[in-house]
Design a protein around this motif. Sequence first.
Motif, PDB file in Angstrom:
ATOM      1  N   ILE A   1       0.852  -1.185   0.000  1.00 40.28           N
ATOM      2  CA  ILE A   1       0.000   0.000   0.000  1.00 40.28           C
ATOM      3  C   ILE A   1       0.887   1.234   0.000  1.00 40.28           C
ATOM      4  CG2 ILE A   1      -1.824  -1.176   1.281  1.00 40.28           C
ATOM      5  CD1 ILE A   1      -0.931   0.543   3.737  1.00 40.28           C
ATOM      6  N   VAL A   2       0.315   2.360  -0.410  1.00 40.42           N
ATOM      7  CA  VAL A   2       0.971   3.653  -0.263  1.00 40.42           C
ATOM      8  C   VAL A   2       0.067   4.503   0.619  1.00 40.42           C
ATOM      9  CG1 VAL A   2      -0.042   4.557  -2.396  1.00 40.42           C
ATOM     10  CG2 VAL A   2       2.002   5.621  -1.445  1.00 40.42           C
ATOM     11  N   GLU A   3       0.658   5.246   1.556  1.00 41.13           N
ATOM     12  CA  GLU A   3      -0.145   5.991   2.521  1.00 41.13           C
ATOM     13  C   GLU A   3       0.609   7.222   2.999  1.00 41.13           C
ATOM     14  OE1 GLU A   3      -0.738   3.854   6.141  1.00 41.13           O
ATOM     15  OE2 GLU A   3       1.398   3.664   6.565  1.00 41.13           O
ATOM     16  N   ALA A   4      -0.163   8.201   3.479  1.00 41.41           N
ATOM     17  CA  ALA A   4       0.378   9.314   4.255  1.00 41.41           C
ATOM     18  C   ALA A   4       0.043   8.988   5.702  1.00 41.41           C
ATOM     19  CB  ALA A   4      -0.263  10.634   3.817  1.00 41.41           C
ATOM     20  N   PRO A   5       1.022   8.580   6.534  1.00 39.55           N
ATOM     21  CA  PRO A   5       0.690   7.924   7.801  1.00 39.55           C
ATOM     22  C   PRO A   5       0.279   8.850   8.946  1.00 39.55           C
ATOM     23  CG  PRO A   5       3.055   7.909   7.436  1.00 39.55           C
ATOM     24  CD  PRO A   5       2.450   8.531   6.217  1.00 39.55           C
ATOM     25  N   TYR A   6       1.187   9.684   9.431  1.00 41.53           N
ATOM     26  CA  TYR A   6       0.888  10.512  10.599  1.00 41.53           C
ATOM     27  C   TYR A   6       1.961  11.583  10.718  1.00 41.53           C
ATOM     28  CZ  TYR A   6       4.150   7.019  12.410  1.00 41.53           C
ATOM     29  OH  TYR A   6       5.211   6.169  12.562  1.00 41.53           O
ATOM     30  N   THR A   7       1.731  12.550  11.628  1.00 35.60           N
ATOM     31  CA  THR A   7       2.657  13.655  11.819  1.00 35.60           C
ATOM     32  C   THR A   7       4.050  13.131  12.154  1.00 35.60           C
ATOM     33  OG1 THR A   7       0.873  15.060  12.619  1.00 35.60           O
ATOM     34  CG2 THR A   7       3.112  15.747  13.156  1.00 35.60           C
ATOM     35  N   GLY A   8       5.037  13.661  11.446  1.00 35.36           N
ATOM     36  CA  GLY A   8       6.413  13.245  11.686  1.00 35.36           C
ATOM     37  C   GLY A   8       6.896  12.169  10.741  1.00 35.36           C
ATOM     38  N   ALA A   9       5.992  11.593   9.958  1.00 33.85           N
ATOM     39  CA  ALA A   9       6.368  10.555   8.993  1.00 33.85           C
ATOM     40  C   ALA A   9       5.986  11.028   7.590  1.00 33.85           C
ATOM     41  CB  ALA A   9       5.687   9.233   9.312  1.00 33.85           C
ATOM     42  N   ASN A  10       6.750  10.599   6.614  1.00 31.93           N
ATOM     43  CA  ASN A  10       6.502  11.002   5.231  1.00 31.93           C
ATOM     44  C   ASN A  10       5.639   9.975   4.505  1.00 31.93           C
ATOM     45  OD1 ASN A  10       8.123  13.273   5.628  1.00 31.93           O
ATOM     46  ND2 ASN A  10       9.968  12.213   4.946  1.00 31.93           N
ATOM     47  N   VAL A  11       5.133  10.367   3.354  1.00 36.08           N
ATOM     48  CA  VAL A  11       4.387   9.432   2.506  1.00 36.08           C
ATOM     49  C   VAL A  11       5.292   8.237   2.210  1.00 36.08           C
ATOM     50  CG1 VAL A  11       3.243   9.119   0.278  1.00 36.08           C
ATOM     51  CG2 VAL A  11       3.026  11.293   1.495  1.00 36.08           C
ATOM     52  N   ARG A  12       4.746   7.015   2.335  1.00 32.26           N
ATOM     53  CA  ARG A  12       5.587   5.817   2.257  1.00 32.26           C
ATOM     54  C   ARG A  12       4.805   4.656   1.661  1.00 32.26           C
ATOM     55  NH1 ARG A  12       5.577   4.423   8.778  1.00 32.26           N
ATOM     56  NH2 ARG A  12       3.372   3.850   8.908  1.00 32.26           N
ATOM     57  N   VAL A  13       5.562   3.626   1.264  1.00 29.29           N
ATOM     58  CA  VAL A  13       4.993   2.358   0.812  1.00 29.29           C
ATOM     59  C   VAL A  13       5.223   1.336   1.921  1.00 29.29           C
ATOM     60  CG1 VAL A  13       5.171   0.488  -0.878  1.00 29.29           C
ATOM     61  CG2 VAL A  13       5.368   2.869  -1.623  1.00 29.29           C
ATOM     62  N   ARG A  14       4.167   0.543   2.222  1.00 30.21           N
ATOM     63  CA  ARG A  14       4.268  -0.468   3.286  1.00 30.21           C
ATOM     64  C   ARG A  14       3.876  -1.831   2.730  1.00 30.21           C
ATOM     65  NH1 ARG A  14       1.448   1.283   8.835  1.00 30.21           N
ATOM     66  NH2 ARG A  14       2.299  -0.759   9.365  1.00 30.21           N
ATOM     67  N   SER A  15       4.514  -2.859   3.317  1.00 31.19           N
ATOM     68  CA  SER A  15       4.219  -4.234   2.900  1.00 31.19           C
ATOM     69  C   SER A  15       3.269  -4.937   3.859  1.00 31.19           C
ATOM     70  CB  SER A  15       5.527  -5.039   2.792  1.00 31.19           C
ATOM     71  OG  SER A  15       6.384  -4.452   1.840  1.00 31.19           O
ATOM     72  N   ASP A  16       2.964  -4.314   5.000  1.00 35.99           N
ATOM     73  CA  ASP A  16       2.111  -4.962   5.995  1.00 35.99           C
ATOM     74  C   ASP A  16       0.743  -4.290   6.112  1.00 35.99           C
ATOM     75  OD1 ASP A  16       3.013  -2.601   7.061  1.00 35.99           O
ATOM     76  OD2 ASP A  16       3.492  -3.408   9.041  1.00 35.99           O
ATOM     77  N   GLY A  17       0.383  -3.503   5.128  1.00 40.28           N
ATOM     78  CA  GLY A  17      -0.882  -2.780   5.223  1.00 40.28           C
ATOM     79  C   GLY A  17      -2.101  -3.672   5.164  1.00 40.28           C
ATOM     80  N   LEU A  18      -1.961  -4.884   4.589  1.00 43.14           N
ATOM     81  CA  LEU A  18      -3.102  -5.797   4.509  1.00 43.14           C
ATOM     82  C   LEU A  18      -3.191  -6.724   5.702  1.00 43.14           C
ATOM     83  CD1 LEU A  18      -2.963  -6.790   0.719  1.00 43.14           C
ATOM     84  CD2 LEU A  18      -4.483  -5.158   1.841  1.00 43.14           C
ATOM     85  N   SER A  19      -2.205  -6.677   6.603  1.00 38.95           N
ATOM     86  CA  SER A  19      -2.210  -7.564   7.765  1.00 38.95           C
ATOM     87  C   SER A  19      -2.661  -6.856   9.033  1.00 38.95           C
ATOM     88  CB  SER A  19      -0.813  -8.166   7.972  1.00 38.95           C
ATOM     89  OG  SER A  19       0.140  -7.142   8.213  1.00 38.95           O
ATOM     90  N   ARG A  20      -2.984  -5.570   8.937  1.00 39.32           N
ATOM     91  CA  ARG A  20      -3.432  -4.841  10.126  1.00 39.32           C
ATOM     92  C   ARG A  20      -4.803  -5.349  10.580  1.00 39.32           C
ATOM     93  NH1 ARG A  20      -2.413   1.545   9.390  1.00 39.32           N
ATOM     94  NH2 ARG A  20      -4.030   1.472  10.983  1.00 39.32           N
TER      95      ARG A  20
END
Length: 448
Positions: free
Chosen positions: A420-439
């Motif tokens: 997934i690609v997401e804008a996560p939270y304050t202090g973190a930049n837009v990123r790609v994650r591999s565990d977004g479907l396991s939350r």
Amino acid sequence: MSRTALSVVTALAIGAAGVLPAAAQPSSQELRGEREQVQERLDELMMQVAEVVEDYNEATVALELAEAELAATEREHAGLTSEVGELSELAEDHVRRIHKLGPGLELSSIFVAGNPTDAGAKAATLRRVLAGQRADLEGLDAARTAIAATEERLDEQRAAAVASAEQVAERRERLDQRVAANETEIADLERRIRAAEEREEEERRRAEEERLRREAEERARQQAEERARQQAEERARQQAEERARQEATREREAAAQPSEPEPEPAPAPAPSSPPAASGNSGGSTNSGGSTNSGGSTNSGGSTNSGGSNGSSSGGGSGESTPAPAPSTRRSAQAAVDTALAQVGKRYQWGGGGPNSFDCSGLTSFAWRAAGVDITRTSRSQYAATKRISRGDLQPGDLIFYGRSVSGISHVAMYVGGGQIVEAPYTGANVRVRSDGLSRKDIVGYGRP
């Protein structure tokens, strides 16, 4: 208690304190459990922050709608004001025309007219003037009434917009305080996670060093035993060779000495029957030389058929599970490409691009670039998209997170390959994650 006895007790106490074991460090398993607890708490805090941000976004959208309505009302007010100006000019024109007739002229001109036709014409003209004036005045009065109503509504909308802005500002201030508190706790939790990881790594390193030390000691012991065994075998071999050499020497010496004649045996008593003729080869032959037939035949030649030239089948079919096929929808791929192009840009509350984003700002920005408007907040995006199952996910689809559908607090975009690609939270930049479907907090999937 005597001074000597006290000294002895003190010395014993100090000695005992010196040999007390250090406080036991948590085991690797305990550290992993602590880290899981810290991570769960961190996830909970980030969900709270996401909920706060989503509330802020909804308040911002409501304020934008109020401001849009206010602008429309102001345009309506401007139109009515212009209309009143035109009606006022018409009314003034009627007043000027009546004034030109002179005071009471209109009535006297009718009664003293030379002929009825002239009087009728003047009366008709006067009626038209008065009717036009009345219509214009009525229109002016209606316009002024509409302006008054519009101004009242405008005042109400302006007051509502100001109140909404104040509420948003107040909520933002409260949220900033909560986020600051959460960020402090998050920073502490992250520090504890790092400390737990460092302790765990140190414990693994020490365990590895201890394992290597024990293995080295075991190898040294085995090598020493092997050397001792080899030395014992060598000594036994040398001793056997020495004994064989000595035995061979004795045999050679014995062979070199002359042999002594054997004494003749005593005559046997005469037999009762005539003795049979007997031959006595009284000379004995000593063939002291020994024959060594120890030549052994070594049939130990073995045939090594070990050189087989087999091919490995790889332990399976060799086929990996294929990644989800990219979407055939050009708009979806354009949205994915746009979202991925924002990786590394900073997170910001209410950010909708192009330089900063929040979660729903990123997804709406990406899909808008693909020509599709999916609204602004994650909750409204959930309501505006088509529900799909996890197995139907295609690149460009949206994944929604939260405590429930009504409490959605985060949205991300699926880009394929389980990522997934997401804008996560304050202090973190837009990123790609591999565990977004396991939350565990996924509440649904949507397709624009």
